[in-house]
Design a protein around this motif. Structure first.
Motif, PDB file in Angstrom:
ATOM      1  N   ARG A   1       0.811  -1.222   0.000  1.00  0.00           N
ATOM      2  CA  ARG A   1       0.000   0.000   0.000  1.00  0.00           C
ATOM      3  C   ARG A   1       0.846   1.276   0.000  1.00  0.00           C
ATOM      4  O   ARG A   1       0.305   2.381  -0.107  1.00  0.00           O
TER       5      ARG A   1
ATOM      6  N   ASP B   1       0.222   3.412  -2.980  1.00  0.00           N
ATOM      7  CA  ASP B   1      -1.184   3.605  -3.320  1.00  0.00           C
ATOM      8  C   ASP B   1      -1.653   4.939  -2.742  1.00  0.00           C
ATOM      9  O   ASP B   1      -2.182   5.017  -1.624  1.00  0.00           O
ATOM     10  N   GLN B   2      -1.456   6.006  -3.495  1.00  0.00           N
ATOM     11  CA  GLN B   2      -1.734   7.343  -2.979  1.00  0.00           C
ATOM     12  C   GLN B   2      -3.204   7.541  -2.637  1.00  0.00           C
ATOM     13  O   GLN B   2      -3.536   8.214  -1.653  1.00  0.00           O
ATOM     14  N   ALA B   3      -4.088   6.974  -3.441  1.00  0.00           N
ATOM     15  CA  ALA B   3      -5.519   7.129  -3.161  1.00  0.00           C
ATOM     16  C   ALA B   3      -5.863   6.496  -1.811  1.00  0.00           C
ATOM     17  O   ALA B   3      -6.602   7.075  -1.002  1.00  0.00           O
ATOM     18  N   TRP B   4      -5.339   5.308  -1.555  1.00  0.00           N
ATOM     19  CA  TRP B   4      -5.616   4.636  -0.284  1.00  0.00           C
ATOM     20  C   TRP B   4      -4.982   5.390   0.869  1.00  0.00           C
ATOM     21  O   TRP B   4      -5.595   5.543   1.939  1.00  0.00           O
TER      22      TRP B   4
ATOM     23  N   GLU C   1      -4.417   8.595   1.146  1.00  0.00           N
ATOM     24  CA  GLU C   1      -5.223   9.778   1.453  1.00  0.00           C
ATOM     25  C   GLU C   1      -6.539   9.387   2.110  1.00  0.00           C
ATOM     26  O   GLU C   1      -7.028  10.085   3.012  1.00  0.00           O
ATOM     27  N   GLN C   2      -7.107   8.264   1.679  1.00  0.00           N
ATOM     28  CA  GLN C   2      -8.377   7.801   2.252  1.00  0.00           C
ATOM     29  C   GLN C   2      -8.208   7.464   3.737  1.00  0.00           C
ATOM     30  O   GLN C   2      -9.020   7.887   4.569  1.00  0.00           O
TER      31      GLN C   2
END
Length: 306
Positions: A31, A34-37, A39-40
């Motif tokens: 992870r 995984d920039q989206a994860w 930030e989430q």
């Protein structure tokens, strides 16, 4: 191998008694890019963050232990993903300045009071903070570096070289003799009565077993023969992996080096318990591999730790 040592190693699986070798958190290495994860989970109020400054723990004024805060309460700084712990994601933030109303404390102030899981997460954070603090430039060309992979890689802006966190192997050993006594040493700067197992760094081109024999002879003048692996433990002071061993002494005369070790003694189990109960002997703390080595040899729990 003596019968007692064989029994020790049979009754105590290598990892079982070593608190910081227990698998505390999932590091979710996949992870880290995984920039989206990232930030989430940073936006999730259930995520918890440990704040550090110059590799020291940031502690609220009036508190007696480090606090994990929500991302919304974390100061600005370099985010480092530690991983998943239960249903929480854990980060560290390497703050440029400690926030108002806080103070900084070294990990050593808390390492023997934290429970094993919290200690493992905290050691992970401190080890990475130490690495970030000491690797500000590229070792190949001296160029500036950019943090990548959620704090676990540094990439040179000039030559593209990637740096990864380093771990220095060190050996830590409990030496026993033919009478089944154990050998402990002390340093001059330690409080009166504090004794611990011998330890030292592995040199280039040297095996772990050779390092055990060399360090024991250098520090206390005792020659060892059989060396048996016990287990290992991360120890970020600043970036070590402590590899534990039992060693059998071929000689018993002690001649301390006077530099690393100021005094060393052979202890029977009866002497160790009596002095620990009286408070005249201070033994290593509960989550250290040194404590595990001593209590494995002793065959049970001992009082009197530092």
């Amino acid at each position: 191998m003596t019968p007692h040592r064989a029994e020790m190693l049979t009754n105590y699986p290598h990892q079982a008694p070593i608190a910081l070798s227990v698998h505390a958190h999932n590091r979710v290495a996949g992870r880290r890019t995984d920039q989206a994860w990232l930030e989430q989970v940073w936006a999730d109020p259930g995520t918890r963050v440990l704040v550090l400054h110059d590799a020291a723990l940031v502690v609220p004024d009036g508190a007696d232990e480090p606090h994990w805060v929500s991302p919304a309460d974390a100061p600005a700084g370099q985010r480092v993903l530690l991983g998943e712990y239960g249903d929480q994601v854990r980060f560290a933030v390497l703050a440029a300045e400690p926030p108002a109303g806080t103070r900084t404390e070294p990990l050593r102030a808390f390492v023997h009071t934290l429970d094993a899981d919290e200690a493992a997460l905290t050691l992970h954070a401190v080890a990475l903070a130490e690495w970030h603090g000491s690797h500000r430039f590229c070792p190949r060309c001296g160029g500036a570096v950019t943090v990548s992979e959620a704090g676990h890689v540094l990439v040179c802006d000039s030559c593209g070289r990637s740096q990864f966190p380093r771990t220095d192997p060190a050996v830590i050993m409990l030496v026993t003799d033919g009478e089944d006594r154990c050998l402990l040493g002390r340093q001059e700067r330690w409080p009166e009565g504090r004794y611990s197992t011998l330890a030292g760094f592995v040199e280039p081109g040297e095996s772990l077993e050779q390092a055990v024999a060399r360090e024991v002879e250098e520090e206390v003048g005792v020659v060892v023969e059989a060396v048996d692996y016990f287990g290992n433990q991360p120890w970020p002071f600043p970036a070590s992996l402590m590899v534990g061993f039992f060693a059998s002494a071929a000689t018993t005369d002690i001649n301390v080096d006077g530099a690393e070790i100021s005094d060393a003694r052979w202890f029977t189990r009866e002497e160790m318990r009596a002095e620990a109960e009286a408070g005249t002997l201070l033994l290593p703390g509960g989550i250290s591999i040194s404590r595990s080595l001593v209590e494995t040899w002793y065959g049970g729990t001992l009082p009197g730790q530092w």
